[in-house]
Design a protein around this motif. Structure first.
Motif, PDB file in Angstrom:
ATOM      1  N   PRO A   1       0.800  -1.234   0.000  1.00 31.85           N
ATOM      2  CA  PRO A   1       0.000   0.000   0.000  1.00 31.85           C
ATOM      3  C   PRO A   1       0.831   1.282   0.000  1.00 31.85           C
ATOM      4  O   PRO A   1       0.414   2.281   0.550  1.00 31.85           O
ATOM      5  CB  PRO A   1      -0.776  -0.131   1.313  1.00 31.85           C
ATOM      6  CG  PRO A   1       0.213  -0.791   2.215  1.00 31.85           C
ATOM      7  CD  PRO A   1       0.970  -1.761   1.341  1.00 31.85           C
ATOM      8  N   SER A   2       2.021   1.254  -0.617  1.00 32.35           N
ATOM      9  CA  SER A   2       2.867   2.442  -0.556  1.00 32.35           C
ATOM     10  C   SER A   2       3.450   2.785  -1.921  1.00 32.35           C
ATOM     11  O   SER A   2       3.310   2.042  -2.882  1.00 32.35           O
ATOM     12  CB  SER A   2       4.001   2.233   0.452  1.00 32.35           C
ATOM     13  OG  SER A   2       4.973   1.364  -0.086  1.00 32.35           O
ATOM     14  N   PHE A   3       4.132   3.917  -1.963  1.00 31.69           N
ATOM     15  CA  PHE A   3       4.770   4.384  -3.195  1.00 31.69           C
ATOM     16  C   PHE A   3       6.154   3.778  -3.388  1.00 31.69           C
ATOM     17  O   PHE A   3       6.816   4.053  -4.379  1.00 31.69           O
ATOM     18  CB  PHE A   3       4.890   5.914  -3.179  1.00 31.69           C
ATOM     19  CG  PHE A   3       3.572   6.612  -3.379  1.00 31.69           C
ATOM     20  CD1 PHE A   3       2.990   6.679  -4.634  1.00 31.69           C
ATOM     21  CD2 PHE A   3       2.909   7.183  -2.313  1.00 31.69           C
ATOM     22  CE1 PHE A   3       1.774   7.308  -4.827  1.00 31.69           C
ATOM     23  CE2 PHE A   3       1.691   7.819  -2.489  1.00 31.69           C
ATOM     24  CZ  PHE A   3       1.123   7.885  -3.748  1.00 31.69           C
ATOM     25  N   ALA A   4       6.635   2.987  -2.449  1.00 34.57           N
ATOM     26  CA  ALA A   4       7.976   2.406  -2.520  1.00 34.57           C
ATOM     27  C   ALA A   4       7.896   0.910  -2.818  1.00 34.57           C
ATOM     28  O   ALA A   4       6.905   0.257  -2.518  1.00 34.57           O
ATOM     29  CB  ALA A   4       8.708   2.623  -1.196  1.00 34.57           C
ATOM     30  N   GLU A   5       8.964   0.383  -3.408  1.00 32.97           N
ATOM     31  CA  GLU A   5       9.039  -1.053  -3.609  1.00 32.97           C
ATOM     32  C   GLU A   5       9.215  -1.740  -2.261  1.00 32.97           C
ATOM     33  O   GLU A   5       9.716  -1.147  -1.306  1.00 32.97           O
ATOM     34  CB  GLU A   5      10.204  -1.398  -4.535  1.00 32.97           C
ATOM     35  CG  GLU A   5       9.970  -0.955  -5.958  1.00 32.97           C
ATOM     36  CD  GLU A   5      11.077  -1.413  -6.894  1.00 32.97           C
ATOM     37  OE1 GLU A   5      12.203  -1.680  -6.424  1.00 32.97           O
ATOM     38  OE2 GLU A   5      10.804  -1.509  -8.094  1.00 32.97           O
ATOM     39  N   LYS A   6       8.792  -3.023  -2.200  1.00 28.95           N
ATOM     40  CA  LYS A   6       8.847  -3.763  -0.938  1.00 28.95           C
ATOM     41  C   LYS A   6       9.365  -5.168  -1.222  1.00 28.95           C
ATOM     42  O   LYS A   6       8.821  -5.869  -2.064  1.00 28.95           O
ATOM     43  CB  LYS A   6       7.450  -3.817  -0.334  1.00 28.95           C
ATOM     44  CG  LYS A   6       7.356  -4.588   0.948  1.00 28.95           C
ATOM     45  CD  LYS A   6       5.927  -4.549   1.469  1.00 28.95           C
ATOM     46  CE  LYS A   6       5.872  -5.213   2.818  1.00 28.95           C
ATOM     47  NZ  LYS A   6       4.827  -4.665   3.639  1.00 28.95           N
ATOM     48  N   GLU A   7      10.418  -5.578  -0.505  1.00 29.39           N
ATOM     49  CA  GLU A   7      10.963  -6.909  -0.688  1.00 29.39           C
ATOM     50  C   GLU A   7      10.128  -7.920   0.097  1.00 29.39           C
ATOM     51  O   GLU A   7       9.865  -7.729   1.282  1.00 29.39           O
ATOM     52  CB  GLU A   7      12.415  -6.967  -0.210  1.00 29.39           C
ATOM     53  CG  GLU A   7      13.069  -8.296  -0.484  1.00 29.39           C
ATOM     54  CD  GLU A   7      14.536  -8.326  -0.080  1.00 29.39           C
ATOM     55  OE1 GLU A   7      15.115  -9.421  -0.138  1.00 29.39           O
ATOM     56  OE2 GLU A   7      15.090  -7.276   0.296  1.00 29.39           O
ATOM     57  N   VAL A   8       9.705  -8.999  -0.586  1.00 29.47           N
ATOM     58  CA  VAL A   8       8.901 -10.045   0.047  1.00 29.47           C
ATOM     59  C   VAL A   8       9.481 -11.406  -0.347  1.00 29.47           C
ATOM     60  O   VAL A   8      10.257 -11.515  -1.295  1.00 29.47           O
ATOM     61  CB  VAL A   8       7.414  -9.954  -0.349  1.00 29.47           C
ATOM     62  CG1 VAL A   8       6.772  -8.704   0.213  1.00 29.47           C
ATOM     63  CG2 VAL A   8       7.245  -9.999  -1.857  1.00 29.47           C
ATOM     64  N   HIS A   9       9.091 -12.439   0.385  1.00 26.84           N
ATOM     65  CA  HIS A   9       9.628 -13.786   0.167  1.00 26.84           C
ATOM     66  C   HIS A   9       8.502 -14.796   0.140  1.00 26.84           C
ATOM     67  O   HIS A   9       7.505 -14.661   0.841  1.00 26.84           O
ATOM     68  CB  HIS A   9      10.622 -14.134   1.277  1.00 26.84           C
ATOM     69  CG  HIS A   9      11.683 -13.097   1.458  1.00 26.84           C
ATOM     70  ND1 HIS A   9      12.758 -12.977   0.609  1.00 26.84           N
ATOM     71  CD2 HIS A   9      11.804 -12.099   2.354  1.00 26.84           C
ATOM     72  CE1 HIS A   9      13.511 -11.967   0.993  1.00 26.84           C
ATOM     73  NE2 HIS A   9      12.945 -11.406   2.055  1.00 26.84           N
ATOM     74  N   ASP A  10       8.684 -15.837  -0.682  1.00 30.80           N
ATOM     75  CA  ASP A  10       7.743 -16.959  -0.766  1.00 30.80           C
ATOM     76  C   ASP A  10       6.328 -16.488  -1.060  1.00 30.80           C
ATOM     77  O   ASP A  10       5.386 -16.729  -0.295  1.00 30.80           O
ATOM     78  CB  ASP A  10       7.775 -17.786   0.527  1.00 30.80           C
ATOM     79  CG  ASP A  10       9.158 -18.375   0.789  1.00 30.80           C
ATOM     80  OD1 ASP A  10       9.801 -18.800  -0.182  1.00 30.80           O
ATOM     81  OD2 ASP A  10       9.575 -18.401   1.955  1.00 30.80           O
ATOM     82  N   VAL A  11       6.156 -15.827  -2.199  1.00 27.46           N
ATOM     83  CA  VAL A  11       4.857 -15.303  -2.608  1.00 27.46           C
ATOM     84  C   VAL A  11       4.535 -15.786  -4.028  1.00 27.46           C
ATOM     85  O   VAL A  11       5.426 -16.143  -4.795  1.00 27.46           O
ATOM     86  CB  VAL A  11       4.810 -13.758  -2.566  1.00 27.46           C
ATOM     87  CG1 VAL A  11       5.002 -13.254  -1.143  1.00 27.46           C
ATOM     88  CG2 VAL A  11       5.828 -13.137  -3.498  1.00 27.46           C
ATOM     89  N   TYR A  12       3.254 -15.796  -4.353  1.00 22.10           N
ATOM     90  CA  TYR A  12       2.810 -16.120  -5.708  1.00 22.10           C
ATOM     91  C   TYR A  12       2.585 -14.814  -6.464  1.00 22.10           C
ATOM     92  O   TYR A  12       1.871 -13.932  -5.988  1.00 22.10           O
ATOM     93  CB  TYR A  12       1.507 -16.934  -5.681  1.00 22.10           C
ATOM     94  CG  TYR A  12       1.687 -18.316  -5.110  1.00 22.10           C
ATOM     95  CD1 TYR A  12       2.090 -19.366  -5.919  1.00 22.10           C
ATOM     96  CD2 TYR A  12       1.466 -18.567  -3.762  1.00 22.10           C
ATOM     97  CE1 TYR A  12       2.265 -20.638  -5.396  1.00 22.10           C
ATOM     98  CE2 TYR A  12       1.636 -19.832  -3.236  1.00 22.10           C
ATOM     99  CZ  TYR A  12       2.034 -20.865  -4.059  1.00 22.10           C
ATOM    100  OH  TYR A  12       2.201 -22.118  -3.547  1.00 22.10           O
ATOM    101  N   VAL A  13       3.216 -14.710  -7.649  1.00 23.23           N
ATOM    102  CA  VAL A  13       3.172 -13.489  -8.445  1.00 23.23           C
ATOM    103  C   VAL A  13       2.547 -13.814  -9.795  1.00 23.23           C
ATOM    104  O   VAL A  13       2.863 -14.842 -10.407  1.00 23.23           O
ATOM    105  CB  VAL A  13       4.606 -12.940  -8.645  1.00 23.23           C
ATOM    106  CG1 VAL A  13       4.596 -11.705  -9.515  1.00 23.23           C
ATOM    107  CG2 VAL A  13       5.259 -12.657  -7.306  1.00 23.23           C
TER     108      VAL A  13
END
Length: 178
Positions: free
Chosen positions: A51-63
Motif C-alpha cells: 500500500p505504498s509508493f515504494a518497492e517492498k521486498e517479500v519472500h515466498d509469494v505467488y506473483v
C-alpha cells in the motif's frame, strides 16, 4: 467500508464490474516496513498488497506472470508500489509451485484446498492431517524410510531432525523442509 480493513468482494458473474469512489482524501504512505500477514495453516491463499509508493521486498509469494495467465511461486520478489501478490503457508508452497486461472475458475488449487490429506513443516515439526484412514510413509531425501504411519486418520505431529523429507500418501508425494 473502512480504510485499512480487508474485504472480500464476490460477484455472481465473471463479467461483473466493480467501481470504488471516495469522498474523503486518503493519505498513502511513502513506504511501509510492515510484513505481509502470515497465512493460516489450512491452505487458504491470502491476497495481499503493497500500500505504498515504494518497492517492498517479500519472500515466498505467488506473483502473476507477465502473460497474466498464472501465479508462480517466487522465493524472493520486489513488489512494485500498489502491486498485489498471493501468500500461502509452507504446506501449500511445498506442493503448489504455480497455478493458473481458466475461464475464471482456478484449476489445480481446489483439489489441494479440499483434499483429504495435508502435510507441512512448521516450528521444526512435521504436521500431518488426514480426513480418512490411509497409510503414510515418510522418507529422507536419500530415499531411506524414516516412519510409517498405518491407517493415519486425524492430526499427527512428528518431531524430526532438520532436513528434507518426502511424505507419501496414496499416489501423492509431498516434499517438506524442516
Amino acid at each position: 467500508m473502512t480504510s485499512g480493513t480487508p474485504y472480500i468482494i464476490a460477484a455472481d458473474a465473471a463479467d461483473t464490474k466493480v467501481s470504488f469512489s471516495s469522498t474523503a482524501s486518503i493519505e498513502l504512505p511513502t513506504a511501509t516496513d510492515e510484513p505481509l500477514d502470515t497465512p493460516t495453516a489450512d491452505g487458504i491463499l491470502l491476497f495481499q498488497g503493497n500500500p505504498s509508493f515504494a518497492e517492498k521486498e517479500v519472500h515466498d509469494v505467488y506473483v502473476l506472470n507477465d502473460k497474466g495467465t498464472a501465479f508462480e511461486l517466487r522465493e524472493d520478489y520486489m513488489m512494485r508500489p500498489f502491486e498485489c501478490v498471493l501468500t500461502a503457508n509452507a504446506a501449500t508452497r511445498n506442493v503448489l509451485k504455480s497455478f493458473r486461472l481458466a475461464d475464471g475458475n482456478p484449476t489445480g488449487v481446489i483439489e489441494l484446498l479440499r483434499g483429504d490429506f495435508r502435510a507441512w513443516g512448521a516450528d521444526g515439526l512435521l504436521h500431518l492431517r488426514s480426513a480418512a484412514p490411509a497409510d503414510v510413509h515418510i522418507y529422507n531425501v536419500g530415499g531411506s524410510p524414516v516412519a510409517h504411519l498405518p491407517a493415519l486418520a486425524g492430526d499427527r505431529t512428528l518431531r524430526l531432525p532438520a532436513g528434507i523429507y518426502l511424505v507419501k500418501y496414496k499416489q501423492t508425494t509431498i516434499k517438506i523442509k524442516l
